[in-house]
Design a protein around this motif. Structure first.
Motif, mmCIF file in Angstrom:
data_model
loop_
_atom_site.group_PDB
_atom_site.id
_atom_site.type_symbol
_atom_site.label_atom_id
_atom_site.label_comp_id
_atom_site.label_asym_id
_atom_site.label_seq_id
_atom_site.Cartn_x
_atom_site.Cartn_y
_atom_site.Cartn_z
ATOM 1 N N ALA A 15 0.909 -1.119 0.078
ATOM 2 C CA ALA A 15 0.117 0.126 -0.069
ATOM 3 C C ALA A 15 0.865 1.193 0.029
ATOM 4 N N GLN A 16 2.160 1.146 0.571
ATOM 5 C CA GLN A 16 2.906 2.356 0.472
ATOM 6 C C GLN A 16 3.883 2.541 -0.721
ATOM 7 N N VAL A 17 3.879 1.521 -1.691
ATOM 8 C CA VAL A 17 4.683 1.395 -2.882
ATOM 9 C C VAL A 17 4.323 2.295 -3.889
ATOM 10 N N LEU A 18 5.183 2.852 -4.722
ATOM 11 C CA LEU A 18 4.688 3.703 -5.799
ATOM 12 C C LEU A 18 4.052 2.969 -6.863
ATOM 13 N N LYS A 19 2.951 3.170 -7.197
ATOM 14 C CA LYS A 19 2.286 2.496 -8.194
ATOM 15 C C LYS A 19 2.961 2.826 -9.722
ATOM 16 N N THR A 20 3.354 2.086 -10.288
ATOM 17 C CA THR A 20 3.787 2.524 -11.419
ATOM 18 C C THR A 20 3.403 1.338 -12.786
ATOM 19 N N ASP A 21 3.335 2.152 -13.818
ATOM 20 C CA ASP A 21 3.326 1.294 -15.360
ATOM 21 C C ASP A 21 4.403 1.774 -16.341
ATOM 22 N N ILE A 22 5.063 0.773 -16.666
ATOM 23 C CA ILE A 22 6.238 1.062 -17.690
ATOM 24 C C ILE A 22 5.822 0.296 -19.272
ATOM 25 N N SER A 23 6.035 1.218 -20.000
ATOM 26 C CA SER A 23 5.896 0.720 -21.378
ATOM 27 C C SER A 23 7.105 0.795 -22.250
ATOM 28 N N VAL A 40 3.997 7.053 -12.666
ATOM 29 C CA VAL A 40 3.968 6.778 -11.468
ATOM 30 C C VAL A 40 2.986 7.709 -10.693
ATOM 31 N N ASP A 41 2.163 6.988 -9.848
ATOM 32 C CA ASP A 41 1.039 7.710 -9.080
ATOM 33 C C ASP A 41 1.846 8.255 -7.745
ATOM 34 N N VAL A 42 1.558 9.662 -7.744
ATOM 35 C CA VAL A 42 2.169 10.097 -6.538
ATOM 36 C C VAL A 42 1.185 11.376 -6.247
ATOM 37 N N PRO A 43 -0.036 10.938 -5.726
ATOM 38 C CA PRO A 43 -1.100 11.968 -5.301
ATOM 39 C C PRO A 43 -0.696 12.543 -4.136
ATOM 40 N N GLY A 44 -0.893 14.019 -4.078
ATOM 41 C CA GLY A 44 -0.713 14.720 -3.180
ATOM 42 C C GLY A 44 0.652 15.018 -2.730
ATOM 43 N N VAL A 45 1.498 14.869 -3.628
ATOM 44 C CA VAL A 45 2.935 15.106 -3.466
ATOM 45 C C VAL A 45 3.588 16.147 -4.560
ATOM 46 N N ASP A 46 4.070 17.204 -3.713
ATOM 47 C CA ASP A 46 4.568 18.347 -4.697
ATOM 48 C C ASP A 46 5.906 17.861 -5.441
ATOM 49 N N LYS A 47 5.983 18.365 -6.773
ATOM 50 C CA LYS A 47 7.109 17.791 -7.446
ATOM 51 C C LYS A 47 8.281 18.301 -6.908
ATOM 52 N N GLN A 48 8.806 19.133 -6.088
ATOM 53 C CA GLN A 48 9.662 19.472 -5.226
ATOM 54 C C GLN A 48 10.151 18.229 -4.374
ATOM 55 N N ASP A 49 9.322 17.288 -3.846
ATOM 56 C CA ASP A 49 9.590 16.268 -3.189
ATOM 57 C C ASP A 49 9.763 14.732 -3.798
ATOM 58 N N VAL A 50 9.863 15.147 -5.059
ATOM 59 C CA VAL A 50 10.120 13.883 -5.905
ATOM 60 C C VAL A 50 11.538 14.138 -6.547
ATOM 61 N N LYS A 51 12.578 13.156 -6.264
ATOM 62 C CA LYS A 51 13.967 12.990 -6.834
ATOM 63 C C LYS A 51 14.073 11.837 -7.767
ATOM 64 N N LEU A 52 14.613 12.199 -8.999
ATOM 65 C CA LEU A 52 14.681 11.261 -10.050
ATOM 66 C C LEU A 52 16.169 11.304 -10.168
ATOM 67 N N THR A 53 16.954 9.923 -10.504
ATOM 68 C CA THR A 53 18.136 9.692 -10.744
ATOM 69 C C THR A 53 18.112 8.655 -11.654
ATOM 70 N N TYR A 54 19.109 8.745 -12.566
ATOM 71 C CA TYR A 54 19.450 7.749 -13.676
ATOM 72 C C TYR A 54 20.805 7.387 -13.788
ATOM 73 N N ARG A 55 21.283 6.298 -13.213
ATOM 74 C CA ARG A 55 22.616 6.167 -13.323
ATOM 75 C C ARG A 55 22.980 4.370 -13.507
ATOM 76 N N ASP A 56 23.827 4.197 -14.175
ATOM 77 C CA ASP A 56 24.193 2.543 -14.655
ATOM 78 C C ASP A 56 23.170 1.901 -14.863
ATOM 79 N N GLY A 57 22.185 2.299 -15.875
ATOM 80 C CA GLY A 57 21.005 1.490 -16.542
ATOM 81 C C GLY A 57 19.764 1.679 -15.353
ATOM 82 N N MET A 58 19.817 2.399 -14.162
ATOM 83 C CA MET A 58 18.898 2.075 -13.189
ATOM 84 C C MET A 58 18.196 3.497 -12.747
ATOM 85 N N LEU A 59 16.824 3.535 -13.146
ATOM 86 C CA LEU A 59 16.209 4.984 -12.755
ATOM 87 C C LEU A 59 15.792 4.710 -11.362
#
Length: 139
Positions: free
Chosen positions: A32-40, A50-69
């Motif tokens: 229930a606490q996992v980020l629900k995700t669809d990947i195509s 990714v479902d992130v209801p009620g979360v400001d974009k400033q509170d989301v951090k994205l990184t891509y390193r060594d083939g890993m998002l």
């Protein structure tokens, strides 16, 4: 499917005791606490939603390193001052950090685009040409 069939009784209804047990343990369910995700995937990119209801974009951090998002979401503590007497009957909203990682190889990291709209984070990861396998001749 097999488990679902085993939870049915002769009347075609789900076993009420199994249903009661599921409801009892639901607050402790980590999914229930996992980020629900669809990947195509297409020939030229990956699309991640990714479902992130009620979360400001400033509170989301994205990184891509060594083939890993990696997606990391920090939801800070909230205080509800609407009930001055602290007569809260139930509180299911949570705070904390949730993180997920996805193996998505051969991505042009400098061309990744992300947009957050209406509680959904959409990430487009363009693919690069993979270094193909090659036959090595021994001399």
């Amino acid at each position: 499917m097999a488990n679902e069939m085993m939870n049915r009784n002769d009347f075609g209804m789900f076993d009420p005791f199994a249903r009661m047990a599921e409801q009892f343990w639901a607050p402790f369910d980590k999914t229930a606490q996992v980020l629900k995700t669809d990947i195509s995937e297409t020939d030229d990119h990956y699309q991640v939603k990714v479902d992130v209801p009620g979360v400001d974009k400033q509170d989301v951090k994205l990184t891509y390193r060594d083939g890993m998002l990696t997606i990391k979401v920090q939801k800070d503590t909230f205080e509800d001052h609407s009930d001055q007497d602290q007569n809260v009957v139930m509180s299911e909203r949570r705070s904390g950090t949730v993180q997920r990682q996805y193996q998505l190889p051969n991505v042009a990291a400098d061309q990744i685009k992300a947009v957050q709209t209406d509680g959904v984070l959409s990430i487009t990861l363009p693919k690069t040409k993979a270094a193909g396998d090659s036959q090595i001749e021994i001399q």
